[in-house]
Design an enzyme around this catalytic site. Structure first.
Site, short mmCIF file in Angstrom:
data_model
loop_
_atom_site.label_atom_id
_atom_site.label_comp_id
_atom_site.label_asym_id
_atom_site.label_seq_id
_atom_site.Cartn_x
_atom_site.Cartn_y
_atom_site.Cartn_z
N LYS A 77 -6.26 -10.00 18.82
CA LYS A 77 -5.10 -9.74 17.96
C LYS A 77 -5.52 -8.94 16.75
CE LYS A 77 -1.36 -12.40 15.70
NZ LYS A 77 -0.83 -13.78 15.52
N SER A 153 3.68 -14.47 16.98
CA SER A 153 3.36 -13.12 16.53
C SER A 153 2.24 -12.47 17.33
CB SER A 153 2.94 -13.17 15.06
OG SER A 153 1.73 -13.92 14.91
N SER A 177 2.56 -18.91 16.89
CA SER A 177 2.26 -17.52 17.23
C SER A 177 1.36 -17.34 18.43
CB SER A 177 1.64 -16.81 16.02
OG SER A 177 2.58 -16.73 14.98
#
Length: 519
Positions: A77, A153, A177
């Site tokens: 990420k 996210s 997330s």
């Protein structure tokens, strides 16, 4: 698609034995990304040259020196630092020199276990909010239906695993997330216990709730990644038997509006499967649910403003609308409400633990991960409109596992969430592995058509301009300030009318949540 393995564990075994080479898998992953990434928006940045070089080095390593993740291509990420390129946190306003040329400790642990980093994946800006059509970054698309959201996210991670661009990834979780993209994309994701993994080198959102977690095809895959992340590679696989495990179900929560019929049906079927595996399914009250959701929201937004407020003031329009509006609302949280949230958090966590340990207690707590399948991007929702079944576990610090449990009539994934006490990751993974030993939902892989051209995101500010914000009455303690514009100006933020209207609405909801009676 050129990915020859169904799971990370299968690929890891083949790589360690020499049945397949790392360079072969990395080249296939990069070729697949060339085809599908223009549609799915999985990557912010790819590192083809560095990844191929690392794969060649892995292939030349003697068998005795091959780690548990030897040669495995993984994704990271884009709020985590990597040596190959800067983290952007998907924000044009981010400092590109932050941790430049360094690996976050968690990323370094994956490399020490033998992993190869393919690239950095898309995310919500600073891990909060929805994509802004004005942003210069790729828009993440759900591989089951590119007109739909991937969940936030850790967006690119969910889409990349579901479409087979890679088999595992590292994400972060502050209110769901890791678990939400896993749920909406039909993959497996583990939110770890707070403090279990180092968050150094991960851009903060809410430091008292931020955690890192593995995302992959299966619970076994997540366990393989977790062992490397905790510095315990080579742990023997846990037996899949879970007979006698007590699983508590807050049945009253299932009557909450917003949980769809297909989700309820899939959840009941998942409970039946767990019962057949020998688990004891019992009712478990969760009166803390609403208060813990409020604690998560108050804490996350207040801490987000503390972390990012100065940069917001310096470059308001350089941040996306989803992030800047939520973070600015956090700047309106009074100190006494933030402190109350922390006291409530401690008390409710202790009460929940005491009840779990009691005679009518539970080893794990089961709910759906999300109340519905992925929503279309065209379906606008305001913050708080969707029932968040994931955020309740972040204030407690407890770990939670999301794993596929079914699909709705359109084939969109539905997900089961299991949560347990702090440091119960291996119990969660054992339960997940047992569930996945008799189900195949986690093995479904999306097959998006790379020729599909999804509709561009709506720009609600342009199409439906927000009305001028009315002036409310003079507030009492803990109420939205009479002049939000003046309050924001005091901290250096001068939003336009559309931003101001949304910040006012979010702040009103946030303060109301902070004042609600605790369970």
């Amino acid at each position: 698609m050129q990915q020859p393995f169904a799971t990370l564990a299968e690929a890891a075994s083949a790589l360690r034995s020499g049945a397949v080479g790392s360079r072969e898998l990395v080249a296939a992953a990069l070729a697949d990304a060339d085809v599908l990434d223009p549609l799915l928006g999985v990557y912010v940045t790819r590192f083809p040259e560095q990844a191929l070089a690392a794969a060649r080095a892995a292939d030349s390593r003697p068998a005795a020196e091959r780690g548990p993740l030897h040669g495995l291509p993984l994704a990271v990420k884009d709020n985590l630092a990597t040596v190959e390129g800067p983290a952007t946190a998907q924000s044009p306003a981010h400092d590109p020199h932050w941790w430049r040329g360094l690996d976050a400790p968690a990323v370094a642990r994956l490399r020490r276990a033998g992993a190869v980093v393919l690239g950095k994946t898309t995310m919500a800006e600073y891990a909060m909010g929805r994509p802004d059509p004005a942003h210069p970054f790729p828009v993440p698309r759900n591989p089951w239906d590119p007109e739909r959201w991937t969940g936030g996210s850790s967006t690119g991670n969910g889409a990349g695993i579901a479409s087979g661009l890679f088999l595992g990834a590292l994400g972060s979780d502050t209110s769901g997330s890791v678990r939400l993209p896993a749920a909406l994309c039909g993959t497996t994701g583990l939110k770890t216990t707070f403090g279990l993994l180092p968050t150094d080198g991960c851009l903060p959102l809410s430091p008292s709730q931020d955690v890192l977690g593995p995302m992959a095809v299966s619970a076994r895959d997540c366990g393989l990644l977790l062992d490397a992340l905790t510095g315990q590679p080579g742990r023997a696989p846990a037996p899949v038997g879970i007979r006698g495990l007590r699983i508590g179900v807050p049945y009253g929560l299932l009557d909450t509006p917003g949980i769809t019929g297909p989700c309820r049906a899939a959840f009941q079927e998942a409970l039946r499967t767990l019962r057949e595996l020998g688990c004891e399914i019992r009712e478990f009250e969760l009166p803390e649910f609403g208060a813990l959701l409020a604690v998560n929201a108050v804490t996350m937004l207040a801490e987000a403003f503390s972390e990012h407020g100065e940069r917001l003031a310096a470059d308001w329009t350089g941040h996306g609308r989803g992030f800047r509006r939520l973070a600015a609302a956090g700047g309106l949280v009074p100190a006494h409400l933030y402190l109350r949230a922390q006291r409530t958090r401690e008390r409710l966590t202790a009460a929940l633990l005491e009840r779990m340990d009691g005679p009518a207690g539970a080893d794990l707590i089961a709910t759906p991960t999300w109340p519905a399948p992925a929503r279309p991007y065209a379906q606008e929702t305001a913050p708080g409109d969707e029932l968040n079944l994931t955020a309740v576990w972040n204030p407690t610090g407890f770990p939670a596992l999301a794993l596929p449990m079914g699909a709705d009539p359109a084939g969109l994934p539905l997900s089961l969430q299991l949560a347990g006490r702090s440091r119960s990751e291996h119990t969660l993974l054992r339960a997940g592995e047992a569930f996945q030993s008799v189900t195949t939902w986690h093995l479904r892989r999306a097959a998006p058509d790379p020729r599909h051209r999804p509709a561009p995101l709506r720009d609600p500010d342009r199409e439906d301009p927000a009305p001028a914000s009315p002036t409310p009455s003079t507030p009492g303690p803990g109420r939205v300030p009479a002049d939000v514009e003046e309050a924001l100006a005091a901290v250096g933020i001068t939003p336009g009318p559309a931003d101001l209207a949304v910040v006012r609405a979010v702040a009103r909801a946030l303060l109301a949540a902070g004042r609600q009676p605790a369970a």
